[in-house]
Motif scaffolding. Structure first.
Motif, PDB file in Angstrom:
ATOM      1  N   PRO A  83      -3.517  -6.234  -7.568  1.00 27.48           N
ATOM      2  CA  PRO A  83      -2.549  -6.935  -8.382  1.00 27.48           C
ATOM      3  C   PRO A  83      -1.558  -5.675  -7.320  1.00 27.48           C
ATOM      4  O   PRO A  83      -0.150  -6.133  -7.084  1.00 27.48           O
ATOM      5  N   ILE A  84      -1.831  -4.918  -8.185  1.00 22.82           N
ATOM      6  CA  ILE A  84      -1.144  -3.962  -7.557  1.00 22.82           C
ATOM      7  C   ILE A  84      -0.667  -2.506  -6.267  1.00 22.82           C
ATOM      8  O   ILE A  84      -0.331  -3.176  -5.365  1.00 22.82           O
ATOM      9  N   THR A  85      -2.054  -2.308  -6.021  1.00 25.20           N
ATOM     10  CA  THR A  85      -2.400  -1.704  -5.107  1.00 25.20           C
ATOM     11  C   THR A  85      -3.174  -2.236  -3.500  1.00 25.20           C
ATOM     12  O   THR A  85      -2.758  -2.392  -2.766  1.00 25.20           O
ATOM     13  N   GLY A  86      -3.310  -4.047  -3.602  1.00 20.84           N
ATOM     14  CA  GLY A  86      -3.038  -4.351  -2.902  1.00 20.84           C
ATOM     15  C   GLY A  86      -4.756  -5.137  -2.237  1.00 20.84           C
ATOM     16  O   GLY A  86      -4.837  -5.134  -1.001  1.00 20.84           O
ATOM     17  N   LEU A  87      -6.033  -3.790  -3.031  1.00 14.73           N
ATOM     18  CA  LEU A  87      -6.748  -3.821  -2.509  1.00 14.73           C
ATOM     19  C   LEU A  87      -8.452  -5.056  -2.708  1.00 14.73           C
ATOM     20  O   LEU A  87      -7.769  -5.179  -3.479  1.00 14.73           O
ATOM     21  N   ILE A  88      -8.711  -5.525  -1.558  1.00 15.34           N
ATOM     22  CA  ILE A  88      -9.815  -6.538  -2.267  1.00 15.34           C
ATOM     23  C   ILE A  88     -10.743  -6.242  -2.920  1.00 15.34           C
ATOM     24  O   ILE A  88     -11.456  -4.797  -2.638  1.00 15.34           O
ATOM     25  N   ILE A  89     -10.772  -6.542  -4.147  1.00 13.38           N
ATOM     26  CA  ILE A  89     -11.903  -6.450  -4.745  1.00 13.38           C
ATOM     27  C   ILE A  89     -13.578  -7.205  -4.532  1.00 13.38           C
ATOM     28  O   ILE A  89     -14.558  -6.501  -4.835  1.00 13.38           O
ATOM     29  N   ARG A  90     -13.132  -8.071  -4.284  1.00 14.00           N
ATOM     30  CA  ARG A  90     -14.452  -8.992  -3.873  1.00 14.00           C
ATOM     31  C   ARG A  90     -13.884 -10.193  -2.491  1.00 14.00           C
ATOM     32  O   ARG A  90     -12.940 -10.527  -2.742  1.00 14.00           O
ATOM     33  N   ALA A  91     -14.504  -9.986  -1.543  1.00 16.83           N
ATOM     34  CA  ALA A  91     -14.367 -11.285  -0.337  1.00 16.83           C
ATOM     35  C   ALA A  91     -15.602 -12.404  -0.290  1.00 16.83           C
ATOM     36  O   ALA A  91     -17.280 -11.447  -0.251  1.00 16.83           O
ATOM     37  N   ASN A  92     -15.604 -13.737  -0.507  1.00 19.03           N
ATOM     38  CA  ASN A  92     -16.226 -14.137   0.039  1.00 19.03           C
ATOM     39  C   ASN A  92     -17.106 -14.571   1.463  1.00 19.03           C
ATOM     40  O   ASN A  92     -16.137 -14.235   2.093  1.00 19.03           O
ATOM     41  N   ARG A  93     -18.105 -15.068   1.622  1.00 18.69           N
ATOM     42  CA  ARG A  93     -19.065 -15.073   2.795  1.00 18.69           C
ATOM     43  C   ARG A  93     -18.054 -15.541   3.904  1.00 18.69           C
ATOM     44  O   ARG A  93     -17.817 -15.895   4.792  1.00 18.69           O
ATOM     45  N   CYS A  94     -17.090 -16.869   3.546  1.00 24.23           N
ATOM     46  CA  CYS A  94     -16.412 -17.584   4.496  1.00 24.23           C
ATOM     47  C   CYS A  94     -15.215 -16.915   4.993  1.00 24.23           C
ATOM     48  O   CYS A  94     -15.005 -17.202   5.884  1.00 24.23           O
ATOM     49  N   TYR A  95     -14.392 -15.888   3.674  1.00 26.19           N
ATOM     50  CA  TYR A  95     -14.043 -15.819   4.320  1.00 26.19           C
ATOM     51  C   TYR A  95     -13.770 -14.033   4.912  1.00 26.19           C
ATOM     52  O   TYR A  95     -12.866 -14.383   5.952  1.00 26.19           O
ATOM     53  N   ALA A  96     -14.351 -13.145   5.246  1.00 29.92           N
ATOM     54  CA  ALA A  96     -15.533 -12.711   5.676  1.00 29.92           C
ATOM     55  C   ALA A  96     -16.294 -12.732   7.112  1.00 29.92           C
ATOM     56  O   ALA A  96     -15.167 -12.430   8.651  1.00 29.92           O
ATOM     57  N   ALA A  97     -16.156 -14.286   6.828  1.00 29.04           N
ATOM     58  CA  ALA A  97     -16.735 -14.607   8.253  1.00 29.04           C
ATOM     59  C   ALA A  97     -15.954 -15.248   9.051  1.00 29.04           C
ATOM     60  O   ALA A  97     -15.738 -14.773   9.911  1.00 29.04           O
ATOM     61  N   MET A  98     -14.524 -15.550   9.190  1.00 26.57           N
ATOM     62  CA  MET A  98     -12.829 -16.293   9.288  1.00 26.57           C
ATOM     63  C   MET A  98     -12.595 -15.091  10.414  1.00 26.57           C
ATOM     64  O   MET A  98     -12.630 -15.213  11.200  1.00 26.57           O
TER      65      MET A  98
END
Length: 404
Positions: A83-98
């Motif tokens: 929430p502070i840095t805005g860096l992605i911690i994890r993303a699922n396959r659906c979002y990544a494929a999008m």
């Protein structure tokens, strides 16, 4: 081997008899039994604690497995961010494929880097971090790997530390709405184009209406000029018959001008109500007759166009003019003009008088008036019957006009 503490509690004083040794032995056995029981209880408690720890670890593992499975198999995109840095911690396959990436390629990158530049706004996210809202949702474009935009619906919420409320994790649900959004935008574009076409057509129709009104106005004015010329000519002729012929011609010209006058004042510039037209036309034909002839006009509610109104108006002009000329030698009587429905799709025009009557509706075979009436009835695709009984009644049955 050191002596256990619990054995030190056994007090030995001087030499012991056999009985004392027996008592001491019994005491030792009792204490050993108690210690064994305590050890067994502690061992059971330890075993239970180990089992509970194992069960908790297994439950945590199952929970994590369920979370991972749900996170990865979700039909919509999910992404967790610091929430502070805005860096992605994890993303699922659906979002990544999008976006055209593998999930691990997104970890450690800023989530805002994948927002289309024109759609970037930090205000909703700041309100979420500050706790002013619990969640927010908006539509925005994201940037695919190939640099093209994809429309998404982005819904974000915040996981906070219990009590203190410190933001711990930003959670976002990302839906792919590209097809729907593009369809909406295309529909909006088509709507704008259609509105532009409608505006052009409306402008063209307004110009066309203005032109038609001008045409009708000019035709009416020109016919009035013709009428004035005929009046001037009639006044210069010494022969009564010639003057009467020009007066009849003036009546026909007036009928034509009245049709254009009615069209000029109509809403659609194509049709007008027949009843006011027949009343005004018939009243004009009786002007100058001294007021001795009463007039009654009845007409059904009917909108007519130019093609129907002109021959009908000329026919009424001829029949009323004939009645005025021939039916009232003493200058008194009445004329009734009626246009009424006569069954589905048919009309009946009646011009009746209570005058002296005349042969074949006052027409001489081969006369101009007779030829005009015959031609007008034929043009209206009607049939005419004439009866002479206590006056003359001319009835023309004709098909009602059909509007497209």
């Amino acid at each position: 081997m050191p002596i256990p503490d619990w054995l030190l509690d056994v007090e030995v004083v001087g030499p012991m008899s056999g009985e004392q040794l027996s008592e001491l032995s019994d005491e030792l056995e009792r204490k050993v039994g108690e210690r064994i029981g305590e050890l067994e209880r502690l061992n059971a408690e330890l075993q239970q604690a180990l089992e509970q720890k194992t069960a908790a670890q297994e439950a945590q593992a199952r929970s994590e497995a369920h979370f991972r499975a749900a996170f990865e198999s979700d039909a919509v995109g999910q992404v967790h961010l610091d929430p502070i840095t805005g860096l992605i911690i994890r993303a699922n396959r659906c979002y990544a494929a999008m976006l055209g990436y593998a999930p691990e390629e997104l970890v450690g990158r800023r989530g805002s880097d994948f927002t289309w530049p024109e759609d970037k706004t930090g205000e909703p996210y700041q309100r979420l971090i500050q706790g002013k809202v619990e969640t927010y949702s908006r539509e925005k474009r994201c940037i695919r790997r190939d640099g093209t935009p994809v429309w998404t619906r982005f819904s974000a919420s915040m996981v906070r530390e219990p009590g203190a409320g410190k933001p711990l994790l930003a959670v976002a649900i990302v839906e792919d709405i590209d097809d729907r959004k593009r369809a909406e935008l295309e529909l909006a574009r088509a709507k704008d184009e259609l509105e532009a076409v409608v505006e052009q057509r409306t402008s063209a129709l307004a110009q066309r209406d203005l032109l038609l009104r001008e045409v009708y106005h000019r035709v009416k004015n020109n016919l009035q000029i013709v009428d004035g010329l005929l009046l001037m000519q009639a006044r210069r002729l010494p022969e009564p018959q010639a003057r009467a012929a020009l007066e009849t011609l003036r009546a026909r010209v007036y009928a034509l001008g009245l049709v254009h006058h009615q069209l000029m004042g109509s809403n659609d510039l194509e049709t007008f109500e027949i009843a006011p037209f027949l009343r005004e036309l018939s009243a004009h034909l009786l002007e100058g007759f001294g007021g001795g002839v009463a007039l009654e006009v009845r007409a059904t509610t009917l909108k007519v166009d130019l093609d129907f109104a002109i021959p009908l108006g000329l026919l009424v002009t001829e029949l009323v003019t004939n009645a005025v000329k021939h039916a009232f030698p003493e200058g008194r009587g009445s004329i009734a003009v009626a246009l009424e429905a006569d069954g589905p799709g048919w009309l009946t025009l009646t011009v009746a008088d209570d005058g002296a009557g005349f042969d074949a509706a006052g027409r001489h075979e081969g006369s101009l008036g007779a030829n005009i009436v015959e031609g007008l009835v034929h043009q209206l695709k009607g049939t005419m019957t004439v009866t002479a009984d206590e006056g003359t009644r001319c009835m023309v049955r004709l098909p009602a006009p059909v509007r497209a």
